[in-house]
Scaffold this active site. Structure first.
Site, PDB file in Angstrom:
ATOM      1  N   GLU A  87       0.836  -1.196   0.000  1.00 29.23           N
ATOM      2  CA  GLU A  87       0.000   0.000   0.000  1.00 29.23           C
ATOM      3  C   GLU A  87       0.874   1.251   0.000  1.00 29.23           C
ATOM      4  OE1 GLU A  87      -3.175   2.006   3.203  1.00 29.23           O
ATOM      5  OE2 GLU A  87      -2.094   0.152   3.656  1.00 29.23           O
ATOM      6  N   VAL A  89       1.262   5.070   1.003  1.00 26.81           N
ATOM      7  CA  VAL A  89       0.715   6.025   1.966  1.00 26.81           C
ATOM      8  C   VAL A  89       1.357   7.379   1.701  1.00 26.81           C
ATOM      9  CG1 VAL A  89       0.410   6.592   4.402  1.00 26.81           C
ATOM     10  CG2 VAL A  89       0.426   4.194   3.666  1.00 26.81           C
ATOM     11  N   ASP A 131      11.262  -3.957  16.013  1.00 31.22           N
ATOM     12  CA  ASP A 131      12.012  -2.812  15.493  1.00 31.22           C
ATOM     13  C   ASP A 131      11.088  -1.604  15.404  1.00 31.22           C
ATOM     14  OD1 ASP A 131      14.258  -1.471  14.605  1.00 31.22           O
ATOM     15  OD2 ASP A 131      13.961  -1.999  12.500  1.00 31.22           O
TER      16      ASP A 131
END
Length: 547
Positions: A87, A89, A131
């Protein structure tokens, strides 16, 4: 890579680079949409550990269906290179929007609650990020959080269930520090820094480090070298937030401190608890520290009473009455100014922060028997002393009415009737090529009240999902997309299930098109701002607070 095509993806521009490869903006020529593609170069493809983590990231993220976690579309192999299609963004990373002076408190609470919800979903699915840092959090232009980069994610032995026998940190080649530990130094938990077994509470520590940085604009643990930074994580407490920024709510500082406990058992026991605490702080009254109340000064000692003439005594009695009236007015003013001060301990009950105890001023009780009022500054009379008279009792001052105790918030469960209409508005454009499973975001337009209780406030976040995506017919993309609703977030961290039909007819979906929808571009099935009517599901209840 710009201008090249891989499969049906055409690369447009480079967005950035990281330890696991480079990120590009590309166009999906089949579905006419922009996507982000992470490229594992051929030089790294020969590294079995890097290839493993590259695939691990795709599998971990694709296993999670949450509006605040990046969506993975596909993995493409071509030659010696691997491509992860995800996706796109439009926005900035959290590290790009954290300023030296910290972020505004509403943004800290808003983004923090979204991040906590996403991590909670991952943990319940048995996935630990390992992380979590500002560089792995995207903030979209419309204010939505997207957690990225699950390259170091590890599936635990058991999804989160209250016991933490999760997973051990791998001891192979690291990505961000030389040694036998994985992660980014400044955001590691103590147990991660030591290479010990980690669980969901390790992500919670990293979340606390990120939250500290969002509030203050400074890293929680800093050292002149990687080793000194790791030492600070293991042994040192963070500097007080007041050293960097003023007016940090004490309750927010307590939330962060509990996340940053060195011992995992002293932290919050789930990200759901952290999210609930942040939402309570976001929706509750101000919890700024109340000013210290100064006790009233003791009255000065009075001189012994001297005989007074009858006229002078009458004059003194009038002054006493007038002084008593003024004292009552002053007391009433003080009560009016202080009676509505909020009690900090009622904002977040889970924090158990006791309110500061103040000692009420002592009230002197008139002694039985006659008394005389004689101020020490009374002039000395040179006339012959009058005949002794029966002293006139002083008029006692009227005690001010006691202040009403502050209202204590109470909670109660409100049953949700079936089929109540809820007006909602689409928050973002829905692409004409939206695929099944794509998440849709709405906001409520008006308050929904049941009696005197607001159970769904205006502006609440509603989540929907595409059921049937666009279909091609004779090379033309049809835009008859159907969707269903999931739930709406309500104050206090609860959710209420919504549906798209007035009655429970079994038809859980409806067309995205609305009769009043204006004409729009071919690539958009429904523009932001399109309004719909949702309906409540019966058999639910929501907890509301009242005073």
């Amino acid at each position: 890579m710009e201008g090249r095509s891989v499969s049906h993806y055409r690369f447009l521009e480079k967005l950035g680079a990281g330890a696991m490869g480079e990120i590009y903006l590309a166009q999906d020529t089949q579905l006419s949409r922009n996507v982000a593609i992470k490229v594992l170069p051929a030089a790294h493809a020969a590294d079995a550990e890097r290839r493993k983590r590259f695939l691990q990231e795709a599998r971990a993220a694709s296993a999670l269906n949450h509006p605040n976690i990046i969506t993975i579309h596909a993995i493409v192999f071509e030659g010696d290179t691997e491509y992860m299609v995800m996706e796109y963004v439009a926005g900035k990373t959290l590290s790009e929007i954290i300023h030296t002076g910290g972020m505004p408190l509403p943004d800290v609470l808003n983004y923090g609650a979204q991040m906590a919800d996403a991590l909670d979903t991952a943990h319940k699915a048995g996935i630990i990020h390992r992380d979590f840092k500002p560089g792995n959090v995207m903030i979209s232009n419309s204010g939505w959080v997207k957690i990225l980069d699950f390259g170091l994610a590890k599936r635990s032995l058991f999804p989160q269930s209250g016991s933490y026998d999760a997973t051990a940190t791998l001891g192979s080649a690291p990505l961000t520090v030389e040694g036998s530990i994985l992660g980014t130094i400044h955001y590691m938990s103590p147990e991660q820094a030591e290479g010990k077994v980690v669980d969901a509470r390790s992500d919670m520590f990293s979340f606390g480090v990120v939250l500290y940085e969002m509030i203050t604009g400074h890293r929680a643990f800093r050292g002149e070298s990687p080793l000194s930074t790791l030492s600070a994580i293991l042994r040192d407490d963070t500097a007080p937030m007041a050293d960097f920024t003023a007016d940090v709510p004490p309750a927010l500082e307590q939330i962060v401190k509990r996340c940053l406990a060195k011992n995992p058992n002293d932290r919050w026991q789930s990200m759901a608890e952290v999210r609930k605490a942040l939402l309570q702080l976001k929706e509750g009254p101000s919890i700024a520290a109340l000013p210290a109340q100064v006790p009233p000064a003791a009255p000065p000692p009075q001189a012994p009473a001297k005989p007074q003439s009858p006229d002078r005594r009458r004059s003194r009695r009038k002054l006493a009455v007038l002084g008593g009236a003024l004292a009552c007015c002053a007391a009433a003013g003080i009560i009016f100014l202080h009676k509505d001060q909020p009690d900090a301990s009622t904002v977040i009950p889970a924090l158990n922060a006791p309110a500061a105890q103040t000692q009420p001023p002592a009230v002197s009780t008139p002694q039985a028997g006659p008394t005389t009022v004689a101020p020490s500054s009374a002039p000395v009379s040179h006339e012959a002393p009058p005949k002794p008279e029966v002293p006139v009792p002083a008029i006692p001052e009227s005690a001010p009415p006691p202040a009403a105790p502050p209202a204590v918030p109470t909670t109660k469960a409100v049953a949700i009737p079936d089929g109540l209409p809820v007006a909602i508005r689409l928050a973002e454009d829905l692409a004409a090529d939206a695929e099944p499973g794509a998440i849709m975001h709405f906001t409520t337009i008006h308050d929904l009240k049941i009696g005197d209780n607001v159970v769904i406030p205006a502006g609440a976040h509603v989540v929907g999902e595409v059921v049937d995506g666009a279909k091609k017919k004779f090379l033309v993309v049809a835009t008859k997309i159907t969707f269903r609703l999931k739930n709406v977030e309500v104050p206090g961290g609860g959710r209420i299930t919504l549906r798209v039909t007035p009655k429970d007819s079994g038809d859980f979906k409806r067309s995205i098109a609305a009769p009043s929808m204006p004409k729009h571009a071919k690539e958009v099935a429904a523009p932001a701002g399109t309004e719909y009517t949702a309906y409540t599901e019966g058999g639910q209840s929501v907890t509301v607070s009242s005073r």
